[in-house]
Design an enzyme around this catalytic site. Structure first.
Site, PDB file in Angstrom:
ATOM      1  N   GLU A  36       0.863  -1.192   0.000  1.00 60.70           N
ATOM      2  CA  GLU A  36       0.000   0.000   0.000  1.00 60.70           C
ATOM      3  C   GLU A  36       0.893   1.233   0.000  1.00 60.70           C
ATOM      4  O   GLU A  36       1.813   1.344   0.791  1.00 60.70           O
ATOM      5  CB  GLU A  36      -0.923  -0.019   1.224  1.00 60.70           C
ATOM      6  CG  GLU A  36      -1.715   1.267   1.444  1.00 60.70           C
ATOM      7  CD  GLU A  36      -2.543   1.705   0.233  1.00 60.70           C
ATOM      8  OE1 GLU A  36      -3.337   0.906  -0.300  1.00 60.70           O
ATOM      9  OE2 GLU A  36      -2.372   2.872  -0.203  1.00 60.70           O
ATOM     10  N   VAL A  44      -9.490   3.867  -0.643  1.00 56.51           N
ATOM     11  CA  VAL A  44     -10.379   5.021  -0.814  1.00 56.51           C
ATOM     12  C   VAL A  44     -11.553   4.903   0.161  1.00 56.51           C
ATOM     13  O   VAL A  44     -11.915   5.854   0.851  1.00 56.51           O
ATOM     14  CB  VAL A  44     -10.899   5.066  -2.278  1.00 56.51           C
ATOM     15  CG1 VAL A  44     -12.033   6.068  -2.433  1.00 56.51           C
ATOM     16  CG2 VAL A  44      -9.751   5.405  -3.222  1.00 56.51           C
ATOM     17  N   GLY A 117       3.960   0.268  -5.624  1.00 54.18           N
ATOM     18  CA  GLY A 117       4.363  -0.974  -6.282  1.00 54.18           C
ATOM     19  C   GLY A 117       4.204  -0.902  -7.791  1.00 54.18           C
ATOM     20  O   GLY A 117       3.262  -0.283  -8.296  1.00 54.18           O
ATOM     21  N   VAL A 238     -20.851  22.251 -18.310  1.00 56.35           N
ATOM     22  CA  VAL A 238     -19.930  23.344 -17.993  1.00 56.35           C
ATOM     23  C   VAL A 238     -18.931  23.446 -19.142  1.00 56.35           C
ATOM     24  O   VAL A 238     -18.368  22.435 -19.562  1.00 56.35           O
ATOM     25  CB  VAL A 238     -19.213  23.052 -16.658  1.00 56.35           C
ATOM     26  CG1 VAL A 238     -18.034  23.984 -16.446  1.00 56.35           C
ATOM     27  CG2 VAL A 238     -20.194  23.154 -15.507  1.00 56.35           C
ATOM     28  N   GLY A 272     -17.051  11.349 -11.948  1.00 58.13           N
ATOM     29  CA  GLY A 272     -16.709   9.936 -12.122  1.00 58.13           C
ATOM     30  C   GLY A 272     -15.309   9.623 -11.661  1.00 58.13           C
ATOM     31  O   GLY A 272     -14.558  10.516 -11.226  1.00 58.13           O
ATOM     32  N   ARG A 273     -14.967   8.337 -11.723  1.00 61.21           N
ATOM     33  CA  ARG A 273     -13.645   7.885 -11.290  1.00 61.21           C
ATOM     34  C   ARG A 273     -12.994   7.090 -12.410  1.00 61.21           C
ATOM     35  O   ARG A 273     -13.678   6.471 -13.222  1.00 61.21           O
ATOM     36  CB  ARG A 273     -13.771   7.047 -10.002  1.00 61.21           C
ATOM     37  CG  ARG A 273     -14.299   7.884  -8.840  1.00 61.21           C
ATOM     38  CD  ARG A 273     -14.337   7.104  -7.545  1.00 61.21           C
ATOM     39  NE  ARG A 273     -13.039   6.646  -7.099  1.00 61.21           N
ATOM     40  CZ  ARG A 273     -12.165   7.383  -6.413  1.00 61.21           C
ATOM     41  NH1 ARG A 273     -12.449   8.630  -6.087  1.00 61.21           N
ATOM     42  NH2 ARG A 273     -11.012   6.887  -6.046  1.00 61.21           N
ATOM     43  N   ALA A 321     -17.559  -0.621  -2.945  1.00 59.91           N
ATOM     44  CA  ALA A 321     -16.730  -1.358  -1.994  1.00 59.91           C
ATOM     45  C   ALA A 321     -17.195  -2.808  -1.836  1.00 59.91           C
ATOM     46  O   ALA A 321     -16.376  -3.730  -1.766  1.00 59.91           O
ATOM     47  CB  ALA A 321     -16.767  -0.650  -0.643  1.00 59.91           C
ATOM     48  N   HIS A 445     -44.102  -5.107  12.329  1.00 55.93           N
ATOM     49  CA  HIS A 445     -44.858  -3.857  12.224  1.00 55.93           C
ATOM     50  C   HIS A 445     -44.571  -2.995  13.451  1.00 55.93           C
ATOM     51  O   HIS A 445     -44.532  -3.523  14.556  1.00 55.93           O
ATOM     52  CB  HIS A 445     -46.356  -4.167  12.155  1.00 55.93           C
ATOM     53  CG  HIS A 445     -47.196  -2.924  12.162  1.00 55.93           C
ATOM     54  ND1 HIS A 445     -47.345  -2.126  11.043  1.00 55.93           N
ATOM     55  CD2 HIS A 445     -47.916  -2.335  13.165  1.00 55.93           C
ATOM     56  CE1 HIS A 445     -48.137  -1.099  11.354  1.00 55.93           C
ATOM     57  NE2 HIS A 445     -48.486  -1.202  12.626  1.00 55.93           N
TER      58      HIS A 445
HETATM   59  P1  FAD Z   1      -9.421   1.396  -3.491  1.00 62.18           P
HETATM   60  O1  FAD Z   1     -10.271   1.558  -2.313  1.00 62.18           O
HETATM   61  O2  FAD Z   1      -9.274   2.531  -4.439  1.00 62.18           O
HETATM   62  O3  FAD Z   1      -8.005   0.967  -2.953  1.00 62.18           O
HETATM   63  C1  FAD Z   1      -6.904   0.875  -3.787  1.00 62.18           C
HETATM   64  C2  FAD Z   1      -5.681   1.061  -2.959  1.00 62.18           C
HETATM   65  O4  FAD Z   1      -4.554   0.763  -3.756  1.00 62.18           O
HETATM   66  C3  FAD Z   1      -5.504   2.473  -2.449  1.00 62.18           C
HETATM   67  O5  FAD Z   1      -5.302   2.461  -1.055  1.00 62.18           O
HETATM   68  C4  FAD Z   1      -4.279   2.975  -3.193  1.00 62.18           C
HETATM   69  O6  FAD Z   1      -3.503   3.872  -2.428  1.00 62.18           O
HETATM   70  C5  FAD Z   1      -3.522   1.690  -3.464  1.00 62.18           C
HETATM   71  N1  FAD Z   1      -2.659   1.765  -4.624  1.00 62.18           N
HETATM   72  C6  FAD Z   1      -2.979   2.142  -5.884  1.00 62.18           C
HETATM   73  N2  FAD Z   1      -1.895   2.029  -6.691  1.00 62.18           N
HETATM   74  C7  FAD Z   1      -0.892   1.595  -5.909  1.00 62.18           C
HETATM   75  C8  FAD Z   1       0.458   1.285  -6.161  1.00 62.18           C
HETATM   76  N3  FAD Z   1       0.992   1.383  -7.376  1.00 62.18           N
HETATM   77  N4  FAD Z   1       1.216   0.863  -5.118  1.00 62.18           N
HETATM   78  C9  FAD Z   1       0.697   0.736  -3.871  1.00 62.18           C
HETATM   79  N5  FAD Z   1      -0.587   1.014  -3.583  1.00 62.18           N
HETATM   80  C10 FAD Z   1      -1.362   1.427  -4.591  1.00 62.18           C
HETATM   81  N6  FAD Z   1     -18.588   2.563  -2.297  1.00 62.18           N
HETATM   82  C11 FAD Z   1     -19.570   1.930  -1.616  1.00 62.18           C
HETATM   83  O7  FAD Z   1     -19.763   0.728  -1.810  1.00 62.18           O
HETATM   84  N7  FAD Z   1     -20.343   2.594  -0.702  1.00 62.18           N
HETATM   85  C12 FAD Z   1     -20.185   3.912  -0.452  1.00 62.18           C
HETATM   86  O8  FAD Z   1     -20.901   4.483   0.366  1.00 62.18           O
HETATM   87  C13 FAD Z   1     -19.166   4.602  -1.149  1.00 62.18           C
HETATM   88  N8  FAD Z   1     -18.942   5.911  -0.910  1.00 62.18           N
HETATM   89  C14 FAD Z   1     -17.932   6.541  -1.557  1.00 62.18           C
HETATM   90  C15 FAD Z   1     -17.723   7.891  -1.296  1.00 62.18           C
HETATM   91  C16 FAD Z   1     -16.700   8.557  -1.938  1.00 62.18           C
HETATM   92  C17 FAD Z   1     -16.468  10.018  -1.630  1.00 62.18           C
HETATM   93  C18 FAD Z   1     -15.867   7.865  -2.848  1.00 62.18           C
HETATM   94  C19 FAD Z   1     -14.737   8.568  -3.547  1.00 62.18           C
HETATM   95  C20 FAD Z   1     -16.063   6.534  -3.126  1.00 62.18           C
HETATM   96  C21 FAD Z   1     -17.109   5.856  -2.494  1.00 62.18           C
HETATM   97  N9  FAD Z   1     -17.352   4.506  -2.741  1.00 62.18           N
HETATM   98  C22 FAD Z   1     -18.371   3.874  -2.080  1.00 62.18           C
HETATM   99  C23 FAD Z   1     -16.541   3.726  -3.691  1.00 62.18           C
HETATM  100  C24 FAD Z   1     -15.524   2.873  -2.949  1.00 62.18           C
HETATM  101  O9  FAD Z   1     -14.723   3.698  -2.151  1.00 62.18           O
HETATM  102  C25 FAD Z   1     -14.681   2.088  -3.942  1.00 62.18           C
HETATM  103  O10 FAD Z   1     -15.521   1.359  -4.805  1.00 62.18           O
HETATM  104  C26 FAD Z   1     -13.751   1.134  -3.220  1.00 62.18           C
HETATM  105  O11 FAD Z   1     -12.882   1.803  -2.351  1.00 62.18           O
HETATM  106  C27 FAD Z   1     -12.937   0.326  -4.244  1.00 62.18           C
HETATM  107  O12 FAD Z   1     -12.107  -0.546  -3.562  1.00 62.18           O
HETATM  108  P2  FAD Z   1     -10.774  -1.094  -4.234  1.00 62.18           P
HETATM  109  O13 FAD Z   1     -10.212  -2.058  -3.249  1.00 62.18           O
HETATM  110  O14 FAD Z   1     -11.029  -1.559  -5.603  1.00 62.18           O
HETATM  111  O15 FAD Z   1      -9.827   0.159  -4.403  1.00 62.18           O
END
Ligand code: FAD
Length: 467
Positions: A36, A44, A117, A238, A272-273, A321, A445
């Site tokens: 990480e 995230v 990484g 926009v 978006g992401r 998530a 209920h």
């Molecule tokens: P991530 O959580 O993005 O984790 C990836 C990790 O990899 C990060 O810690 C990053 O630092 C690490 N990383 C990346 N590249 C490297 C590298 N080269 N070397 C080392 N580490 C690295 N989802 C829900 O289900 N419910 C919600 O309520 C919700 N609310 C959200 C609110 C916000 C404001 C945001 C932005 C997102 C929300 N999401 C929600 C989406 C959710 O956060 C993501 O879908 C989820 O975190 C994805 O998990 P992941 O494990 O794929 O990746």
């Protein structure tokens, strides 16, 4: 200094996908290293996503609810906002969860390597952090997630132009704020800033807010939240964003565009992401990445390289998530020699706004597009005792049944705390329940989930005679 570690499984990224995969692999007896780049685990979701946003939305709901209690005989004073304390509270919530992950990693003997990484071969990753580490692995799970989309014509480096991460830091409460994008993330943050005192505008390119939801849900949601907004600009885009001394000047174009630029104290860009697939040296490991940066996998989550799996946001929509977590388990189990697949019937989506907007399975829009013979039944919360007692009468619960076999194929809810109803709806769809199964289930209920049973009773085929 350079270290070398040999491991059976390396997991790249410690978000919900990565830590779930790492923990499951360790529980199945494998030797696991998790990489990480940040100093805290949780990705995230825990650090700058799901959890801090929900901690702030919880406060926002209390502030908003307190405003309406006067009608019921209880009057509260103006809320006093202490941003430093709010920030500290949010950090405490996040810290509790990320600290818990550290403990869980230790308990399972998952080795955490901090640093960025990058693959250098089919069985090797180099991690650059305080020191350089080379990790030789048999299997890898890529869980490197996504990041906010940046638009080329927007001055993202100005401190009044925010993405979701900077908005969650609560730098200040803008008097007037623009939500650029009317999707879930932008609107959740909008609810928070509105409760803290900001006046909002929102601009959305599509013809409704939360474009992925059915129109009937968006209609109720938009009506309910309208008082928080000066201007909801649908079918509008926009075209220019200028950072000036006196504010951020935004120019709009489209159906509901103001005829001259509007000045804002802050602009939250939530359009978006984008996946991190092109930033991890995937090509060096023989892992195919598409032109958008998503990694391709099969239904066992194996990439084009036989020993490398990928999960979570980096492999595609929905970027949620709970999808990442389940995928993490499947990938780890396959590496451990089991033959598991990621083939859920439903992945629920929830906007934790107030009212919440939630759906799972087939939407009505999709049912129409796919030519499914369906019937949608809707139970209005204006007829629910619990909703009336809780001031939530504008909501509804909708169930979508397949007319061929009376099975539930989709469900949606709009209303306060509506997300809590999705568990039952998802389980019913996964279990292949028909309308009768749901209608005959005794619901407590007065609850909001009673509306699921009552909606099912409204479906024609819900009561069948015994042969
Ligand atoms: P991530 O959580 O993005 O984790 C990836 C990790 O990899 C990060 O810690 C990053 O630092 C690490 N990383 C990346 N590249 C490297 C590298 N080269 N070397 C080392 N580490 C690295 N989802 C829900 O289900 N419910 C919600 O309520 C919700 N609310 C959200 C609110 C916000 C404001 C945001 C932005 C997102 C929300 N999401 C929600 C989406 C959710 O956060 C993501 O879908 C989820 O975190 C994805 O998990 P992941 O494990 O794929 O990746």
């Amino acid at each position: 200094m350079s270290n070398e570690i040999k491991t059976q499984v390396v997991v790249l990224g410690a978000g919900p996908g990565g830590y779930s995969a790492a923990f499951r692999a360790a529980d199945l007896g494998l030797d696991v290293v998790m990489i990480e780049r940040y100093s805290t685990l949780g990705g995230v979701c825990l650090n700058v996503g799901c959890i801090p946003s929900k901690a702030l939305l919880h406060l926002a709901k209390h502030i908003e609810d307190s405003k309406h209690m006067g009608d019921h005989g209880v009057t509260f004073g103006e809320p006093k906002i202490d941003l430093d304390k709010i920030r500290a509270h949010k950090e405490k919530v996040v810290g509790q969860l990320t600290g818990g992950l550290d403990q869980m990693a230790k308990m399972r003997k998952v080795k955490v390597v901090t640093g960025k990484g990058e693959f250098t071969g089919a069985n090797e990753i180099k991690v650059s952090g305080d020191e350089e580490t080379t990790i030789k692995f048999e299997h890898a799970i890529i869980a490197a997630g996504s990041q906010p989309v940046e638009l080329p014509f927007i001055p993202h480096d100005d401190e009044r132009v925010w993405d979701s991460t900077s908005a969650l830091e609560l730098p200040f409460i803008p008097k007037k704020m623009l939500l650029l994008g009317g999707g879930i993330i932008g609107l959740e943050m909008g609810m928070v800033y509105s409760a803290l005192g900001a006046k909002l505008d929102v601009v959305e390119f599509m013809d409704q807010l939360i474009p992925a939801a059915d129109k009937d849900l968006a209609k109720v949601f938009t009506k309910e939240i309208k008082p928080k907004f000066d201007n909801i600009m649908l079918e509008t885009k926009v075209t220019k964003v200028e950072a000036k001394k006196d504010g951020i000047h935004v120019t709009f174009e489209g159906k509901n565009a103001p005829d001259k630029p509007v000045k804002y104290d802050a602009v939250l860009v939530a359009v978006g992401r984008t996946p991190n697939g092109n930033k991890i040296g995937a090509d060096k490991a023989g892992v195919e990445v598409d032109d958008k940066g998503f990694i391709k996998t099969d239904n066992q989550l194996r990439t084009s390289a036989d020993n490398i799996f990928a999960i979570g946001d980096i492999i595609g929509q929905p970027m949620l998530a709970h999808k990442a977590t389940h995928e993490g388990h499947v990938a780890a189990e396959n590496i451990a020699g089991k033959k598991h697949f990621f083939e859920p019937k439903v992945i629920p989506s929830i906007a934790y706004t107030d009212p919440e907007v939630c759906w799972a399975g087939v939407t009505e829009k999709e049912a129409k597009e796919q030519g499914i013979k369906y019937e949608a039944v809707t139970f209005p919360w204006s007829a629910s005792g619990r909703a009336i007692a809780s001031d939530s009468t504008s909501g509804f619960t909708k169930l979508i049944f397949d007319k061929e076999n009376d099975r539930l194929i989709g469900g949606a809810v709009v209303g306060s705390h509506g997300g809590e109803l999705m568990g039952e709806i998802c389980l019913a769809i996964e279990m292949g329940s028909d309308a009768e199964d749901i209608a005959l289930t005794v619901h407590a209920h007065p609850t909001l989930h009673e509306s699921v049973g009552l909606a099912a009773e409204m479906y024609e085929g819900s009561i069948t005679d015994l042969p």
